[in-house]
Design an enzyme around this catalytic site. Structure first.
Site, PDB file in Angstrom:
ATOM      1  CD  GLU A 101      35.586  81.268 136.442  1.00  0.00           C
ATOM      2  OE1 GLU A 101      35.055  81.704 137.492  1.00  0.00           O
ATOM      3  OE2 GLU A 101      35.189  80.241 135.874  1.00  0.00           O
ATOM      4  CG  PHE A 102      38.799  84.920 129.990  1.00  0.00           C
ATOM      5  CD1 PHE A 102      39.224  86.221 129.801  1.00  0.00           C
ATOM      6  CD2 PHE A 102      38.023  84.323 129.005  1.00  0.00           C
ATOM      7  CE1 PHE A 102      38.904  86.914 128.632  1.00  0.00           C
ATOM      8  CE2 PHE A 102      37.683  85.014 127.849  1.00  0.00           C
ATOM      9  CZ  PHE A 102      38.129  86.309 127.657  1.00  0.00           C
ATOM     10  CB  ILE A 103      33.272  84.507 131.399  1.00  0.00           C
ATOM     11  CG1 ILE A 103      33.193  84.857 132.891  1.00  0.00           C
ATOM     12  CG2 ILE A 103      32.009  83.796 130.941  1.00  0.00           C
ATOM     13  CD1 ILE A 103      32.088  85.832 133.238  1.00  0.00           C
ATOM     14  CG  ASP A 209      25.023  99.121 136.625  1.00  0.00           C
ATOM     15  OD1 ASP A 209      24.075  99.574 135.948  1.00  0.00           O
ATOM     16  OD2 ASP A 209      26.218  99.392 136.389  1.00  0.00           O
TER      17      ASP A 209
HETATM   18  P1  ADP Z   1      33.472  98.074 133.174  1.00  0.00           P
HETATM   19  O1  ADP Z   1      33.792  97.908 134.633  1.00  0.00           O
HETATM   20  O2  ADP Z   1      34.435  99.008 132.503  1.00  0.00           O
HETATM   21  O3  ADP Z   1      32.031  98.460 132.925  1.00  0.00           O
HETATM   22  P2  ADP Z   1      32.811  95.364 132.394  1.00  0.00           P
HETATM   23  O4  ADP Z   1      32.762  94.641 133.677  1.00  0.00           O
HETATM   24  O5  ADP Z   1      31.506  95.732 131.786  1.00  0.00           O
HETATM   25  O6  ADP Z   1      33.748  96.661 132.489  1.00  0.00           O
HETATM   26  O7  ADP Z   1      33.626  94.445 131.370  1.00  0.00           O
HETATM   27  C1  ADP Z   1      34.142  94.930 130.140  1.00  0.00           C
HETATM   28  C2  ADP Z   1      34.006  93.854 129.062  1.00  0.00           C
HETATM   29  O8  ADP Z   1      34.631  92.640 129.485  1.00  0.00           O
HETATM   30  C3  ADP Z   1      32.570  93.475 128.727  1.00  0.00           C
HETATM   31  O9  ADP Z   1      32.495  93.266 127.328  1.00  0.00           O
HETATM   32  C4  ADP Z   1      32.332  92.177 129.447  1.00  0.00           C
HETATM   33  O10 ADP Z   1      31.403  91.375 128.776  1.00  0.00           O
HETATM   34  C5  ADP Z   1      33.712  91.525 129.440  1.00  0.00           C
HETATM   35  N1  ADP Z   1      33.931  90.735 130.676  1.00  0.00           N
HETATM   36  C6  ADP Z   1      33.660  91.117 131.945  1.00  0.00           C
HETATM   37  N2  ADP Z   1      34.040  90.191 132.835  1.00  0.00           N
HETATM   38  C7  ADP Z   1      34.585  89.166 132.113  1.00  0.00           C
HETATM   39  C8  ADP Z   1      35.186  87.901 132.461  1.00  0.00           C
HETATM   40  N3  ADP Z   1      35.306  87.529 133.731  1.00  0.00           N
HETATM   41  N4  ADP Z   1      35.619  87.120 131.461  1.00  0.00           N
HETATM   42  C9  ADP Z   1      35.520  87.520 130.143  1.00  0.00           C
HETATM   43  N5  ADP Z   1      34.982  88.695 129.770  1.00  0.00           N
HETATM   44  C10 ADP Z   1      34.505  89.514 130.725  1.00  0.00           C
END
Ligand code: ADP
Length: 300
Positions: A101-103, A209
């Protein structure tokens, strides 16, 4: 809790999830992650989906991430993005992907940090039944911390778990960074770990984490958790991690402590918990993390 579908193409996933004929109209890269490519997919009709992708052989990173998100969602305490699907795609340079889901963050709601502290505490107090095979601490399957494998073998003792599955494997992999004098201190610290750490009153599900980048204002303006490296352990280890890279606002700690006073020696133990993450960074990114590690082992 979701049991996501496994797909063998991204185009197929999008059609199966959102209806025949749905196409990816636009892909926008999102920065901020260390390990995976992250992007926003805009689909026919304007719906947006969050996608992480990596090489096909790294599919297990996403399998572990969704197990972690499921474990947190199961506690019904803190928001996590809904898992939509997982899979691989040969037509896109042999990739694996995770669709979430996109946040659409509209910013932080009222009392964001205080409420997050209370919800995190609720998560730490939630039942861990069924999460660890053969023991109280660990998890049902290994996962990843960053891009490195994280051992989650079940143990009945938190201290033994933390030594055998957290510190020792990282020290082993970082062997080349340490001199004879360092090893004396490291071995001494590991041998007296039961004098430094304590067994918790009850096991807690940990995010694993918990730095600022993994807490995000969700669609409801409350703090949600992303990108977990879950396991069952001592709640103090999660709190310690929040303090490693700059810390959360003071009100967060005040609210957590008000509801669950921390042990007076927490601050001493914090450095040992964070040694695990510092060693992991040393093993992933190199020697700039060494002085902080040497400082901690010199004080234990
Ligand atoms: P990684 O696994 O490479 O560490 P992250 O989970 O930290 O990646 O996500 C990368 C980027 O995407 C971050 O800036 C995070 O805030 C954003 N992000 C992560 N999940 C979502 C989501 N479900 N919807 C919108 N943005 C997200």
């Amino acid at each position: 809790m979701t049991t996501p579908q496994y797909f063998t193409s991204l185009a197929g996933a999008v059609c199966a999830l959102f209806g025949e004929g749905t196409k990816i109209e636009k892909i926008n890269r999102i920065s901020g992650g260390d390990i995976n490519e992250a992007c926003c997919l805009t689909l026919t009709g304007g719906r947006q989906v969050f996608m992480k992708s990596n090489a096909k052989e790294n599919l297990s990173l996403f399998e572990a991430e969704l197990e972690g998100l499921n474990a947190i969602a199961r506690t019904k305490t803190i928001g996590t993005p809904k898992i939509l699907g997982i899979g691989t795609d040969e037509s896109r340079g042999s990739v694996s992907f995770l669709l979430l889901e996109f946040i659409h963050s509209k910013g932080c709601g009222a009392n964001y940090w205080e409420e997050f502290a209370r919800r995190l505490l609720d998560m730490h107090r939630a039942s861990t039944d069924g999460l660890v095979a053969n023991g109280k601490y660990g998890f049902n399957g290994d996962n990843y911390i960053g891009r490195r494998r994280q051992l989650n073998t079940g143990y009945d003792s938190w201290i033994d778990f933390f030594r055998d599955c957290r510190l020792e494997p990282q020290f082993r992999d970082a062997q080349r960074y340490f001199e004879k004098e360092d090893w004396k201190k490291i071995n001494r610290m590991l041998a007296r770990l039961d004098k430094i750490l304590v067994e918790p009153d009850k096991p807690s599900l940990l995010h694993g984490d918990l730095w600022g980048g993994n807490v995000i204002a969700g669609n409801d303006g409350k703090a949600w958790l992303i990108d977990p490296a879950v396991y069952v352990g001592h709640a103090e280890a999660d709190l310690a991690m929040t303090e490693l890279f700059g810390g959360f606002p003071r009100v967060f700690y005040d609210a957590y402590r008000e509801a669950a006073p921390l042990h007076p020696e927490y601050e001493h133990r914090r450095d040992v918990y964070n040694l695990y993450h510092l060693l992991n960074h040393l093993n992933m990114f190199g020697r700039m993390y060494l002085p902080e590690i040497q400082d901690i082992i010199g004080r234990m």
